[in-house]
Design a protein around this motif. Structure first.
Motif, PDB file in Angstrom:
ATOM      1  N   THR A 130      52.608  52.432  43.120  1.00 44.36           N
ATOM      2  CA  THR A 130      51.225  52.685  43.044  1.00 44.36           C
ATOM      3  C   THR A 130      50.261  51.831  43.722  1.00 44.36           C
ATOM      4  O   THR A 130      50.840  51.107  44.624  1.00 44.36           O
ATOM      5  CB  THR A 130      50.826  52.604  41.512  1.00 44.36           C
ATOM      6  OG1 THR A 130      49.597  53.260  41.389  1.00 44.36           O
ATOM      7  CG2 THR A 130      50.826  51.138  40.863  1.00 44.36           C
ATOM      8  N   GLN A 131      48.822  52.095  43.725  1.00 43.79           N
ATOM      9  CA  GLN A 131      48.116  51.205  44.425  1.00 43.79           C
ATOM     10  C   GLN A 131      47.093  50.690  43.613  1.00 43.79           C
ATOM     11  O   GLN A 131      46.592  51.384  42.632  1.00 43.79           O
ATOM     12  CB  GLN A 131      47.474  51.916  45.531  1.00 43.79           C
ATOM     13  CG  GLN A 131      48.335  52.408  46.654  1.00 43.79           C
ATOM     14  CD  GLN A 131      47.469  53.034  47.875  1.00 43.79           C
ATOM     15  OE1 GLN A 131      46.828  54.022  47.387  1.00 43.79           O
ATOM     16  NE2 GLN A 131      47.718  52.402  48.960  1.00 43.79           N
ATOM     17  N   CYS A 132      46.495  49.559  43.815  1.00 39.48           N
ATOM     18  CA  CYS A 132      45.502  48.902  42.923  1.00 39.48           C
ATOM     19  C   CYS A 132      44.095  49.848  43.310  1.00 39.48           C
ATOM     20  O   CYS A 132      44.039  49.942  44.290  1.00 39.48           O
ATOM     21  CB  CYS A 132      45.192  47.594  43.356  1.00 39.48           C
ATOM     22  SG  CYS A 132      43.746  46.709  42.868  1.00 39.48           S
ATOM     23  N   THR A 133      43.535  50.107  42.085  1.00 41.27           N
ATOM     24  CA  THR A 133      42.368  50.872  42.445  1.00 41.27           C
ATOM     25  C   THR A 133      41.102  50.137  43.088  1.00 41.27           C
ATOM     26  O   THR A 133      40.227  50.806  43.395  1.00 41.27           O
ATOM     27  CB  THR A 133      41.883  51.517  41.134  1.00 41.27           C
ATOM     28  OG1 THR A 133      41.740  50.447  40.019  1.00 41.27           O
ATOM     29  CG2 THR A 133      43.004  52.816  40.582  1.00 41.27           C
ATOM     30  N   SER A 134      41.467  48.731  43.045  1.00 32.85           N
ATOM     31  CA  SER A 134      40.277  48.104  43.527  1.00 32.85           C
ATOM     32  C   SER A 134      40.453  47.763  45.064  1.00 32.85           C
ATOM     33  O   SER A 134      39.476  47.844  45.937  1.00 32.85           O
ATOM     34  CB  SER A 134      39.942  46.826  42.987  1.00 32.85           C
ATOM     35  OG  SER A 134      39.346  46.948  41.409  1.00 32.85           O
ATOM     36  N   CYS A 135      41.603  47.277  45.331  1.00 36.28           N
ATOM     37  CA  CYS A 135      41.884  46.826  46.786  1.00 36.28           C
ATOM     38  C   CYS A 135      42.823  47.562  47.724  1.00 36.28           C
ATOM     39  O   CYS A 135      43.139  47.344  48.693  1.00 36.28           O
ATOM     40  CB  CYS A 135      42.246  45.373  46.665  1.00 36.28           C
ATOM     41  SG  CYS A 135      43.951  45.005  46.252  1.00 36.28           S
ATOM     42  N   SER A 152      46.825  41.694  39.850  1.00 33.13           N
ATOM     43  CA  SER A 152      46.355  40.606  39.315  1.00 33.13           C
ATOM     44  C   SER A 152      45.194  39.728  40.011  1.00 33.13           C
ATOM     45  O   SER A 152      44.363  39.051  39.625  1.00 33.13           O
ATOM     46  CB  SER A 152      47.572  39.544  38.944  1.00 33.13           C
ATOM     47  OG  SER A 152      47.918  39.108  40.337  1.00 33.13           O
ATOM     48  N   THR A 153      45.156  39.809  41.488  1.00 36.24           N
ATOM     49  CA  THR A 153      44.275  39.377  42.236  1.00 36.24           C
ATOM     50  C   THR A 153      42.755  39.809  42.087  1.00 36.24           C
ATOM     51  O   THR A 153      41.989  39.112  41.756  1.00 36.24           O
ATOM     52  CB  THR A 153      44.468  39.390  43.804  1.00 36.24           C
ATOM     53  OG1 THR A 153      45.805  38.844  44.003  1.00 36.24           O
ATOM     54  CG2 THR A 153      43.327  38.816  44.577  1.00 36.24           C
ATOM     55  N   CYS A 154      42.730  41.178  41.916  1.00 34.57           N
ATOM     56  CA  CYS A 154      41.467  41.918  41.572  1.00 34.57           C
ATOM     57  C   CYS A 154      41.115  41.543  39.948  1.00 34.57           C
ATOM     58  O   CYS A 154      39.906  41.477  39.820  1.00 34.57           O
ATOM     59  CB  CYS A 154      41.701  43.369  41.731  1.00 34.57           C
ATOM     60  SG  CYS A 154      41.554  43.566  43.615  1.00 34.57           S
ATOM     61  N   HIS A 180      45.814  49.328  33.630  1.00 34.82           N
ATOM     62  CA  HIS A 180      47.085  48.316  33.483  1.00 34.82           C
ATOM     63  C   HIS A 180      47.167  47.389  34.198  1.00 34.82           C
ATOM     64  O   HIS A 180      46.735  47.534  35.658  1.00 34.82           O
ATOM     65  CB  HIS A 180      48.239  49.140  33.739  1.00 34.82           C
ATOM     66  CG  HIS A 180      48.454  50.148  32.581  1.00 34.82           C
ATOM     67  ND1 HIS A 180      49.173  50.071  31.411  1.00 34.82           N
ATOM     68  CD2 HIS A 180      48.167  51.659  32.303  1.00 34.82           C
ATOM     69  CE1 HIS A 180      49.244  51.127  30.557  1.00 34.82           C
ATOM     70  NE2 HIS A 180      48.653  51.888  31.176  1.00 34.82           N
ATOM     71  N   LEU A 181      47.195  46.044  33.866  1.00 31.63           N
ATOM     72  CA  LEU A 181      46.921  44.996  34.670  1.00 31.63           C
ATOM     73  C   LEU A 181      48.407  44.410  34.801  1.00 31.63           C
ATOM     74  O   LEU A 181      49.252  44.179  33.942  1.00 31.63           O
ATOM     75  CB  LEU A 181      46.380  43.952  33.893  1.00 31.63           C
ATOM     76  CG  LEU A 181      44.991  44.239  33.389  1.00 31.63           C
ATOM     77  CD1 LEU A 181      44.012  43.133  32.686  1.00 31.63           C
ATOM     78  CD2 LEU A 181      43.922  44.682  34.520  1.00 31.63           C
ATOM     79  N   LEU A 182      48.746  43.992  36.101  1.00 34.05           N
ATOM     80  CA  LEU A 182      50.146  43.606  36.505  1.00 34.05           C
ATOM     81  C   LEU A 182      49.824  42.155  36.648  1.00 34.05           C
ATOM     82  O   LEU A 182      49.037  41.647  37.555  1.00 34.05           O
ATOM     83  CB  LEU A 182      50.496  44.099  37.702  1.00 34.05           C
ATOM     84  CG  LEU A 182      50.660  45.734  37.528  1.00 34.05           C
ATOM     85  CD1 LEU A 182      51.254  46.276  39.013  1.00 34.05           C
ATOM     86  CD2 LEU A 182      51.614  46.248  36.610  1.00 34.05           C
ATOM     87  N   SER A 183      50.968  41.261  35.864  1.00 31.15           N
ATOM     88  CA  SER A 183      50.986  39.910  36.150  1.00 31.15           C
ATOM     89  C   SER A 183      51.428  39.489  37.831  1.00 31.15           C
ATOM     90  O   SER A 183      51.910  40.303  38.656  1.00 31.15           O
ATOM     91  CB  SER A 183      51.742  39.291  35.365  1.00 31.15           C
ATOM     92  OG  SER A 183      53.025  39.514  35.477  1.00 31.15           O
TER      93      SER A 183
END
Length: 92
Positions: free
Chosen positions: A25-30, A58-60, A80-83
């Motif tokens: 998947t891709q981070c929806t922010s970055c 996790s960075t975003c 969903h937040l990934l560590s």
């Protein structure tokens, strides 16, 4: 065996098997590419759907804390937040 398929044209379709480490998947922010692990996949299957689930790395997550991201439009979205140990930038 699990796979996904895409119809390219009449009579032509592509089927691609996927395994535990080949679902992304891709981070929806970055837009960082992330591997979907078993925990995240089970969470989506139990609580939501593929289409409406949003994943944030996790960075975003760290950079967005304290910015008031609990707006009305975001309250009903699955996030969903990934560590950080699960965030994996995959080379294409």
């Amino acid at each position: 065996m699990f796979y996904t398929k895409v119809k390219i044209s009449d009579g032509v379709e592509i089927k691609v098997q996927f395994y535990e480490n080949s679902l992304f998947t891709q981070c929806t922010s970055c837009n960082k590419e992330l591997v979907v692990d078993n925990e995240l996949l089970l969470s989506v299957l139990n609580e939501g759907c593929f289409h409406s689930t949003k994943v944030i790395c996790s960075t975003c997550t760290k950079s967005n804390r304290g910015r008031g991201n609990g707006s009305e439009q975001n309250k009903n979205k699955k996030v969903h937040l990934l560590s950080s140990w699960r965030d994996q930038k995959m080379n294409s």
